[in-house]
Design an enzyme around this catalytic site. Sequence first.
Site, PDB file in Angstrom:
ATOM      1  N   GLY A   1      -0.642  -6.257  -9.055  1.00 33.09           N
ATOM      2  CA  GLY A   1      -0.452  -7.527  -8.270  1.00 33.09           C
ATOM      3  C   GLY A   1      -1.627  -8.633  -7.736  1.00 33.09           C
ATOM      4  O   GLY A   1      -1.267  -9.732  -7.680  1.00 33.09           O
TER       5      GLY A   1
ATOM      6  N   HIS B   1      -1.277  -1.095 -10.089  1.00 35.20           N
ATOM      7  CA  HIS B   1      -1.821  -2.210  -9.349  1.00 35.20           C
ATOM      8  C   HIS B   1      -2.353  -3.520  -9.818  1.00 35.20           C
ATOM      9  O   HIS B   1      -3.344  -4.172  -9.852  1.00 35.20           O
ATOM     10  CB  HIS B   1      -2.987  -1.756  -8.580  1.00 35.20           C
ATOM     11  CG  HIS B   1      -3.359  -2.157  -7.157  1.00 35.20           C
ATOM     12  ND1 HIS B   1      -3.876  -1.329  -6.193  1.00 35.20           N
ATOM     13  CD2 HIS B   1      -2.870  -3.156  -6.492  1.00 35.20           C
ATOM     14  CE1 HIS B   1      -3.705  -2.127  -5.001  1.00 35.20           C
ATOM     15  NE2 HIS B   1      -3.297  -3.338  -5.301  1.00 35.20           N
TER      16      HIS B   1
ATOM     17  N   ARG C   1       0.892  -1.108   0.014  1.00 34.89           N
ATOM     18  CA  ARG C   1      -0.064   0.103   0.018  1.00 34.89           C
ATOM     19  C   ARG C   1       0.763   1.130   0.058  1.00 34.89           C
ATOM     20  O   ARG C   1       1.917   1.238   0.777  1.00 34.89           O
ATOM     21  CB  ARG C   1      -0.980  -0.041   1.253  1.00 34.89           C
ATOM     22  CG  ARG C   1      -1.959  -1.122   1.150  1.00 34.89           C
ATOM     23  CD  ARG C   1      -2.984  -0.668   0.058  1.00 34.89           C
ATOM     24  NE  ARG C   1      -3.976  -1.989   0.052  1.00 34.89           N
ATOM     25  CZ  ARG C   1      -3.951  -3.050  -0.539  1.00 34.89           C
ATOM     26  NH1 ARG C   1      -3.037  -2.933  -1.465  1.00 34.89           N
ATOM     27  NH2 ARG C   1      -4.767  -3.878  -0.666  1.00 34.89           N
TER      28      ARG C   1
ATOM     29  N   ASP D   1       3.600  -0.656  -7.363  1.00 31.07           N
ATOM     30  CA  ASP D   1       2.552  -1.159  -7.950  1.00 31.07           C
ATOM     31  C   ASP D   1       1.333  -0.516  -7.398  1.00 31.07           C
ATOM     32  O   ASP D   1       0.091  -0.860  -7.694  1.00 31.07           O
ATOM     33  CB  ASP D   1       2.457  -2.576  -7.736  1.00 31.07           C
ATOM     34  CG  ASP D   1       1.376  -3.160  -8.765  1.00 31.07           C
ATOM     35  OD1 ASP D   1       0.844  -2.791  -9.886  1.00 31.07           O
ATOM     36  OD2 ASP D   1       0.461  -4.254  -7.949  1.00 31.07           O
TER      37      ASP D   1
ATOM     38  N   GLU E   1      -5.521   6.389  -7.003  1.00 33.69           N
ATOM     39  CA  GLU E   1      -5.851   5.024  -8.076  1.00 33.69           C
ATOM     40  C   GLU E   1      -7.148   5.177  -8.674  1.00 33.69           C
ATOM     41  O   GLU E   1      -8.263   5.429  -8.003  1.00 33.69           O
ATOM     42  CB  GLU E   1      -5.413   3.504  -7.330  1.00 33.69           C
ATOM     43  CG  GLU E   1      -4.186   3.460  -6.918  1.00 33.69           C
ATOM     44  CD  GLU E   1      -4.067   1.916  -6.755  1.00 33.69           C
ATOM     45  OE1 GLU E   1      -4.807   1.135  -6.900  1.00 33.69           O
ATOM     46  OE2 GLU E   1      -2.884   1.547  -5.720  1.00 33.69           O
TER      47      GLU E   1
END
Length: 315
Positions: free
Chosen positions: A284, A282, A234, A258, A263
């Site tokens: 992941g 993002h 985060r 990431d 976002e």
Amino acid sequence: MKIAVLDDYLKVAQGLADWASLKADVKFFHDYIEPASLVKSLAGFDVIVAMRERSRLSAELLGQLPELKLIVTTGLRNASIDMQACKERGIMVCGAPGSDDGGKGTAELGWALLMALANRIPQEAQNMREGHWQTAMTPVLSSKRLGVVGLGKLGQLMARYGKAFDMDVVAWSPNLTEERASAAGVRRVEKDELFSGSDFITINLVLSASTQGIVDAHSIGLMKPTACLVNTSRAGLIDQNALRSALESSKIAGVGLDVFDVEPLPADDPWRRVPNALLTPHLGYANPENFAAYYPNVVQAIAAWKKGEPVRVID
């Protein structure tokens, strides 16, 4: 019954589950909805399907959606949902787990970012396109130190990858004991030693009030000028201004990110112009295996709620 499926950026949700079985009016939102437009877009819906930690379902927003009775989030927790506001308004929240991969997708992405930074792949690939050849030497990972911040399931995976590459793996977190570190096959060190002595650092903590900004300016200032940092957890775990400043002044060698404070990352966000920052959107948890489990579990949760037998209720 009206169902809103939010943040389906890749336009895959409809084809991954039997939505027709719900006999409901289902609307799929493929584009990110700006916060100011969420009330208008979601008015009249009984159920919201939230992709974990994308659109923020705040108390202010929930207070303006009187028809809303159920939120189903992919995953089993979602920090973007105001759970207290849901409780106060009688809105049930249920979870929909992804594939049982133990976080491997996120850890694999983290390792890919680390490898790309170590080998300067983005820069050298671009140089090749521009007609250049061998503009730098890149180190081997063997014998380099990997500092793992957070030794939960993701941290343990990153530690295993580091050991497979014959790296010297050390770890720290606020509550990590020497016994737990030893059980994972790594050595516990103090926080300052991890940041000052590591060649690569990976952040693998859960964001909470106690871990907010835990990678502070002091920690970043201890890093070697040749060191790189990777964060797939985060953004709030790191002092973003201090990290950006360290990169812009070449006090550290690179970063792989990431996750971001906002976002999707705005097109004009300063991070897009930071040197030696390898950015991914993002990714992941956004793998086919996860999504193929998320949406059928969402449909199951809505069906169970309709029957008065809710599953995976999140308090």
